[in-house]
Write a protein that holds these residues in place. Structure first.
Motif, PDB file in Angstrom:
ATOM      1  N   GLY A 655       0.793  -1.205   0.000  1.00 42.90           N
ATOM      2  CA  GLY A 655       0.000   0.000   0.000  1.00 42.90           C
ATOM      3  C   GLY A 655       0.834   1.267   0.000  1.00 42.90           C
ATOM      4  O   GLY A 655       0.430   2.287  -0.592  1.00 42.90           O
ATOM      5  N   GLU A 656       1.994   1.231   0.666  1.00 43.69           N
ATOM      6  CA  GLU A 656       2.860   2.409   0.691  1.00 43.69           C
ATOM      7  C   GLU A 656       3.374   2.777  -0.691  1.00 43.69           C
ATOM      8  O   GLU A 656       3.700   3.935  -0.960  1.00 43.69           O
ATOM      9  N   PHE A 657       3.466   1.771  -1.584  1.00 44.04           N
ATOM     10  CA  PHE A 657       3.939   2.027  -2.955  1.00 44.04           C
ATOM     11  C   PHE A 657       2.789   2.380  -3.893  1.00 44.04           C
ATOM     12  O   PHE A 657       2.809   3.401  -4.580  1.00 44.04           O
ATOM     13  N   VAL A 658       1.786   1.489  -3.951  1.00 43.17           N
ATOM     14  CA  VAL A 658       0.807   1.557  -5.041  1.00 43.17           C
ATOM     15  C   VAL A 658      -0.164   2.721  -4.900  1.00 43.17           C
ATOM     16  O   VAL A 658      -0.894   3.017  -5.867  1.00 43.17           O
ATOM     17  N   LEU A 659      -0.205   3.372  -3.785  1.00 40.87           N
ATOM     18  CA  LEU A 659      -1.087   4.521  -3.637  1.00 40.87           C
ATOM     19  C   LEU A 659      -0.461   5.808  -4.154  1.00 40.87           C
ATOM     20  O   LEU A 659      -1.081   6.870  -4.104  1.00 40.87           O
ATOM     21  N   GLN A 660       0.774   5.698  -4.675  1.00 41.29           N
ATOM     22  CA  GLN A 660       1.468   6.879  -5.206  1.00 41.29           C
ATOM     23  C   GLN A 660       1.183   7.048  -6.701  1.00 41.29           C
ATOM     24  O   GLN A 660       1.267   6.083  -7.473  1.00 41.29           O
ATOM     25  N   LYS A 661       0.861   8.249  -7.112  1.00 37.70           N
ATOM     26  CA  LYS A 661       0.686   8.571  -8.523  1.00 37.70           C
ATOM     27  C   LYS A 661       0.815  10.077  -8.687  1.00 37.70           C
ATOM     28  O   LYS A 661       0.658  10.839  -7.732  1.00 37.70           O
ATOM     29  N   GLY A 662       1.119  10.489  -9.939  1.00 34.79           N
ATOM     30  CA  GLY A 662       1.269  11.913 -10.186  1.00 34.79           C
ATOM     31  C   GLY A 662       1.952  12.197 -11.502  1.00 34.79           C
ATOM     32  O   GLY A 662       2.051  11.336 -12.389  1.00 34.79           O
ATOM     33  N   ASP A 663       2.423  13.426 -11.656  1.00 35.81           N
ATOM     34  CA  ASP A 663       3.130  13.846 -12.862  1.00 35.81           C
ATOM     35  C   ASP A 663       4.329  12.932 -13.129  1.00 35.81           C
ATOM     36  O   ASP A 663       4.988  12.448 -12.194  1.00 35.81           O
ATOM     37  N   ALA A 664       4.621  12.680 -14.405  1.00 42.54           N
ATOM     38  CA  ALA A 664       5.648  11.707 -14.774  1.00 42.54           C
ATOM     39  C   ALA A 664       7.000  12.008 -14.147  1.00 42.54           C
ATOM     40  O   ALA A 664       7.573  11.180 -13.430  1.00 42.54           O
ATOM     41  N   TRP A 665       7.549  13.195 -14.418  1.00 37.68           N
ATOM     42  CA  TRP A 665       8.882  13.513 -13.901  1.00 37.68           C
ATOM     43  C   TRP A 665       8.877  13.657 -12.384  1.00 37.68           C
ATOM     44  O   TRP A 665       9.828  13.234 -11.706  1.00 37.68           O
ATOM     45  N   THR A 666       7.824  14.226 -11.818  1.00 36.66           N
ATOM     46  CA  THR A 666       7.763  14.390 -10.358  1.00 36.66           C
ATOM     47  C   THR A 666       7.812  13.037  -9.656  1.00 36.66           C
ATOM     48  O   THR A 666       8.563  12.853  -8.681  1.00 36.66           O
TER      49      THR A 666
END
Length: 777
Positions: A655-666
């Motif tokens: 969960g600590e990984f897969v909940l991350q998303k956002g702008d490509a370079w960021t």
């Protein structure tokens, strides 16, 4: 030439039939042809739907006396056969009895003794084979068997019917169609704790396996009889060796008919025993093979009579059981209705009190309006209850209900005679037509499909034109593949989605299935055609046995528009081009704002590896992670732990990984800076792939459409590298994914010799979901 015609609508007495035989004999003695020969033809008009019969017997000889005796026997044989197959059994037996009282010494004076033996028994043999064929028809034995099957639960029987080798037998297939049609609509389920019935004692396929082959054997016996009889009657002086051959062939046909009849009777007796309704019932077998033709005919007669008796007993006993079950069912339904009525009365009292409180302070007009609405609502509810009650009153389907009415037309044993058999045949044929869609009914489109009207086709074709132009600008060539593939080609490529593949019915040839997507067929295409480097596009229909959601653009039959690059190119160049193609297509279509979620399969595998997920659970956990776009993390975590059996600590780490998303370079710089992947080789290779891809997309001016989303998993097993999925950002129309794709370097190698790799990457656009968005706008 003397021609005698007997049609199925004629009603001749025994005396008239005897006169018919004598008239044919006398006319043959005075009707000479120019060459001195005499010809007598007996032609029977075969009843509609009857089995093959001795429909025409042609006789020719050079001596009048021989033709006199032979022609009379020919008429006797043909009339007996016709009577049996036109379902006039009583008249046929009376006719045979009258023949046996005649003095045959003078009749056969000039005929070879062996031929006399053949001709003297062939009439009863033909009649009893014909009677056996009548009883073996689907409208008789299968109709009777359907009653016994219904006693064991008609709904359970139809639900349990599966493909088996018996279905490949033509006769068994006919029985299966009839039984399924007669049991269709039954609500009667087998009960394991029943006092008198074992739910596994009998099945549709058991009946088919015995009835079908027996029916075909009897048809073959009739054909053998016809061929041999024509030859013997044509000569009346066969050579001794040939005559003996004729006797042996007819005897073999009679024995085969005996075995077929015995098989049908044994099946009927087994059904009685399985219901435990006939303690005296027992199966029998031929003690010894009949030594001569007369004994075989006698054995056949006994077998046919025993079969008819057994079927009559089965009808009576099955009707008793079904009547009892129907009474119990109706009593139970009456109790349920009484409970519902009491509950409705209580609710009505509460509603009346509630309505009185609401009506306080209302004007008379308002009260009248509310009363009218309540009356309309109650009227609709009453109509709905009445329709449901009519449906609930019948435990059995229409097929069995109609059979019970036919079988109860007599107070005693059901007689398998002409009138009753015609009713049975008509009813069974009607039920088969209804089951197969052969009768007129309200048209209905299959679930998960749709029709396109002309104006809708115009919009769809505009979308196709835009997509084709984009594909063409990128140098792709068009190919096509079959809409179905060998099932082995498709299985094992889609993970948990393999259950959604549409299998085609096994009709004795190759095991086939409808294609699930265009990617696996393309991999098979590459392996077979050795095309080398290629940019290809393919627009075609695919099929998925998924739960449809029409408003969201999820269908069971839909178009996919695929663009793929296969072969060796610069690292991440084809991947970036596929993403560019998707952006160009979606930007050109009138669907509103969209976004492309992107991830890397090897990066996702690295996350699972670092979190302690066993390797054998990677794919199943990936399928759970892929649901994060539809379900909250709590629901997905619960599935991982409770359903997939994952350790809770591992799930929390994921969960600590897969909940991350956002702008490509960021997102990229954040992951590199956090050093959460350490020196994990798979993760480092994946991040380098993503860095190069982002650079190319930035140079192409397409990176702004990309969202780096670590929850994206794409459930298909064949992905090996970068994966992506396009979603519509317009909140008014929810259609889910409108396109997707990724790299699948190992898929083609599944169809090639070991060690050979053909790198591939592609993108697919779902035109139905795009069309839903275009329609909404």
């Amino acid at each position: 030439m003397k021609m005698i015609q007997v049609g199925p609508n004629q009603r001749l007495t025994v005396e008239e039939l005897q006169a018919l035989a004598c008239s044919s004999s006398s006319s043959s003695s005075s009707s000479n042809s120019k060459d001195g020969g005499v010809k007598v033809t007996v032609e029977l008009v075969q009843p509609k739907g009857s089995p093959p019969s001795l429909a025409s017997l042609s006789l020719s000889d050079t001596t009048n006396s021989n033709n006199k005796s032979a022609s009379e026997v020919a008429v006797q044989v043909a009339v007996a056969q016709w009577l049996a197959q036109s379902k006039r059994q009583e008249a046929a037996e009376a006719f045979l009895a009258s023949l046996q009282t005649e003095n045959t010494a003078d009749l056969y004076a000039n005929v070879d003794p062996t031929a006399v033996e053949i001709l003297s028994v062939v009439a009863p043999l033909s009649m009893w084979v014909g009677r056996a064929q009548v009883l073996s028809q689907v409208s008789v034995v299968d109709a009777v068997a359907s009653l016994s099957l219904e006693c064991q639960g008609g709904q359970s029987q139809t639900e349990a019917t599966t493909a088996s080798p018996a279905e490949q037998h033509q006769g068994a297939t006919a029985s299966k169609l009839a039984l399924e049609a007669l049991l269709d609509g039954s609500k009667h389920k087998a009960m394991e704790d029943s006092n008198n019935i074992s739910s596994s004692a009998l099945s549709i396929m058991d009946v088919c396996a015995s009835h079908g082959p027996a029916r075909d054997v009897l048809a073959a016996c009739t054909q053998s009889l016809e061929a041999q009889l024509q030859h013997v009657l044509a000569t009346c002086h066969p050579a001794p060796s040939n005559a003996q051959t004729h006797v042996q062939i007819l005897q073999l046909a009679a024995i085969n008919a005996c075995m077929a009849v015995q098989s049908l009777r044994d099946a009927s007796q087994t059904r009685l025993q399985s219901l435990e309704l006939s303690a005296s019932s027992s199966t029998t077998s031929l003690a010894t093979i009949p030594k001569n033709l007369k004994d075989a005919v006698t054995e056949l007669e006994m077998g046919v009579r025993a079969l008819e008796t057994s079927l009559q007993e089965e009808v009576v006993q099955a009707c008793v059981v079904l009547d009892k079950k129907l009474a119990e069912y109706q009593e139970l339904q009456a109790e349920k209705e009484a409970q519902k009525a009491a509950k409705a009365a209580s609710a009505s009292t509460f509603d009346d009190t509630k309505n009185e409180e609401k009506e306080k302070g209302m004007s008379e007009a308002q009260k009248a309006k509310m009363a009218k609405k309540r009356a309309e609502k109650e009227k609709k509810a009453a109509a709905k209850r009445a329709a449901k009650k009519r449906t609930d009153e019948s435990l059995f389907g229409a097929g069995i209900t109609g059979l019970l009415q036919i079988f109860k037309t007599t107070n005693d044993l059901f007689e398998f005679e002409e009138t009753h058999l015609a009713s049975l045949e008509q009813w069974v044929e009607q039920q088969i037509k209804i089951k197969s869609g052969g009768v007129q009914r309200k048209p209905k489109i299959p679930k998960g499909t749709r029709d396109y009207l002309p104006d809708q086709m115009m919009i769809r074709n505009q979308a196709f034109d835009i997509i084709r132009r984009v594909f063409g600008r990128h140098g792709a060539v068009e190919i096509d593949t079959p809409v179905f593939e060998l099932k082995d080609t498709l299985t094992g490529k889609y993970g948990e989605d393999s259950k959604l593949i549409y299998d085609l019915a096994n009709q004795g040839g190759e095991i086939l299935a409808l294609r699930y997507d265009l990617t696996v067929p393309f991999a098979r295409y590459l392996a077979l055609n050795s095309v080398g480097n290629i940019k290809r596009f393919h627009i075609g229909k695919v099929y998925r046995r998924d739960q449809p959601a029409m408003a969201r653009g999820r269908y069971r039959e839909f178009y996919q528009c695929d663009f793929d690059i296969a072969g060796y190119y610069g690292r991440m160049v084809p991947d970036a081009e596929c993403l560019c193609v998707m952006v160009e297509i979606l930007s050109s279509l009138d669907i509103g704002d969209f976004q492309i979620k992107l991830n890397h399969r090897r990066l996702l595998d690295a996350i699972l590896d670092l979190c302690g997920v066993p390797a054998d659970k990677f794919r199943t956990i990936c399928s759970a992670v892929d649901k994060l776009d539809k379900e909250p993390w709590e629901v997905v975590r619960e599935e991982m732990v409770d359903v997939k059996g994952l350790d809770p600590k591992a799930a929390d780490a994921i969960g600590e990984f897969v909940l991350q998303k956002g702008d490509a370079w960021t997102m990229y710089h954040s992951l590199m800076k956090s050093n959460k992947f350490g020196t994990h080789k798979g993760a480092m290779d994946a991040l380098e792939d993503l860095r190069m891809c982002f650079s190319y997309l930035e140079a192409m001016g397409k990176l702004s459409y990309i969202s780096f989303d670590l929850s994206l998993a794409r459930g298909l097993d064949y992905y090996t590298g970068i994966i992506y999925e396009a979603v519509c950002m317009n909140g008014n129309t929810q259609v889910g994914s409108i396109g997707g794709g990724g790299r699948y370097d190992n898929l083609v190698s599944m169809f090639q010799e070991a060690g050979k790799i053909t790198p591939c990457v592609g993108v697919s656009v779902g035109i139905e979901r795009v069309f839903t968005l275009m329609e909404a706008r």
